[in-house]
Design an enzyme around this catalytic site. Structure first.
Site, mmCIF file in Angstrom:
data_model
loop_
_atom_site.group_PDB
_atom_site.id
_atom_site.type_symbol
_atom_site.label_atom_id
_atom_site.label_comp_id
_atom_site.label_asym_id
_atom_site.label_seq_id
_atom_site.Cartn_x
_atom_site.Cartn_y
_atom_site.Cartn_z
ATOM 1 N N SER A 1 2.574 36.505 39.958
ATOM 2 C CA SER A 1 3.384 35.508 40.673
ATOM 3 C C SER A 1 4.765 36.042 41.004
ATOM 4 O O SER A 1 5.306 35.753 42.072
ATOM 5 C CB SER A 1 3.483 34.219 39.855
ATOM 6 N N GLU A 2 5.373 36.815 40.083
ATOM 7 C CA GLU A 2 6.669 37.445 40.354
ATOM 8 C C GLU A 2 6.713 38.844 39.781
ATOM 9 O O GLU A 2 6.088 39.134 38.749
ATOM 10 C CB GLU A 2 7.838 36.636 39.758
ATOM 11 N N THR A 3 7.477 39.684 40.463
ATOM 12 C CA THR A 3 7.796 41.023 39.967
ATOM 13 C C THR A 3 9.313 41.168 39.975
ATOM 14 O O THR A 3 9.967 40.854 40.969
ATOM 15 C CB THR A 3 7.148 42.106 40.839
ATOM 16 N N GLU B 1 0.997 28.236 37.814
ATOM 17 C CA GLU B 1 1.649 29.268 37.012
ATOM 18 C C GLU B 1 1.566 28.902 35.533
ATOM 19 O O GLU B 1 1.748 27.746 35.162
ATOM 20 C CB GLU B 1 3.102 29.427 37.448
#
Length: 288
Positions: free
Chosen positions: A46-48, A220
């Site tokens: 979902s995020e980096t 998430e």
């Protein structure tokens, strides 16, 4: 560039919320945004977080989803500083993270990382029509909202709709219409929807689910910024106490059980929210 996959807000591998972490080489600058977004899409989390070291205890972080850059990401920050501690020699102590949401104080402990959130704000309450539309987008009647809990947009760095429901059964039964939630998120100018139910008498302050299809995140498993916002929301309603440690459970519906810890401190400049938790490194590699 060294790359890591980290299970954030978890005590074991393959639980919690996975984030990518990219450590820039010493003296290197951030790649151009299109490359960072492409790499985030390749890692498929979902995020980096992209991390640039500015000094012994100062870092600049940028965060990318597969769809674009966001100002802040709680679980990716916990992941990044766990990587810095475990794989880059960062000692236990205080650090500063410079983000697009502002400069955040980070406390690195032996087994956990705590981070300051951006100043908490209630941006607005949803109208009855707006709230009803959000509940409908999950196949839920508005009557499942506890009477004493308003539907509000709250931010500790990222704006979310905080959507209360009356029970864990209702929380588990929610089925998202992704296209409609994406449309509503754009209309309300929020990242997504943080659905929760109170759980008095248990270890958790609340059980939560988080949805952000506007940023290609259908659901998430753990969200630091959203639970920071929820902490402030509950504090304003007198449901959590200043100084107490709060625990939020999330991710059970995804088979990714997560535990997010928060504290709210009363300061001369106003309430301050901290979010913390453990994280586990699961993969590491080098970008060729």
């Amino acid at each position: 560039m060294r790359l890591f996959i980290v299970d954030a807000f978890a005590k074991r591998r393959f639980a919690g919320n996975q984030a990518g972490v990219a450590l820039l080489p010493a003296g290197g600058d951030f790649p151009e945004p299109g490359f960072m977004q492409a790499l985030a899409a390749e890692l498929r989390h979902s995020e980096t977080a992209f991390v640039k070291r500015l000094g012994p205890d100062r870092f600049r972080l940028r965060y990318f989803t597969p769809e674009g850059e966001v100002d802040l990401c709680g679980h990716a920050t916990i992941a990044a500083f766990t990587v810095l501690r475990e794989a880059d020699g960062l000692p236990v102590g205080s650090c500063t993270a410079l983000t697009r949401a502002g400069a955040l104080a980070i406390q690195v402990e032996e087994e956990a990382v705590w981070m300051d959130m951006a100043p908490p704000r209630v941006l607005r309450a949803l109208t009855g029509r707006e709230a009803a539309a959000v509940y409908r987008a999950y196949g839920l009647p508005e009557e499942c909202r506890p009477v004493a809990l308003p539907v509000q947009v709250v931010s500790t760095g990222l704006a979310d709709v905080l959507l209360p429901v009356d029970s864990g059964e209702t929380l588990a039964a929610a089925i998202q219409d992704e296209a409609e939630v994406k449309r509503l998120s754009e209309e309300l100018d929020v990242v997504g929807v943080h659905m929760f139910c109170r759980t008095p008498g248990t270890r958790a302050v609340a059980l939560c689910r988080n949805f952000a299809p506007r940023y290609a995140i259908p659901e998430e498993a753990a969200t630091g910024t959203s639970n920071g916002a929820l902490t402030y929301y509950l504090y304003r309603l007198g449901l959590v106490e200043a100084g107490a440690e709060n625990r939020f459970f999330q991710g059970e519906s995804m088979g990714k059980p997560s535990e997010i810890r928060t504290r709210l401190l009363e300061t001369p400049s106003g309430p301050k929210v901290l979010v913390g938790g453990q994280a586990v490194l699961s993969l590491r590699c080098e970008l060729l």
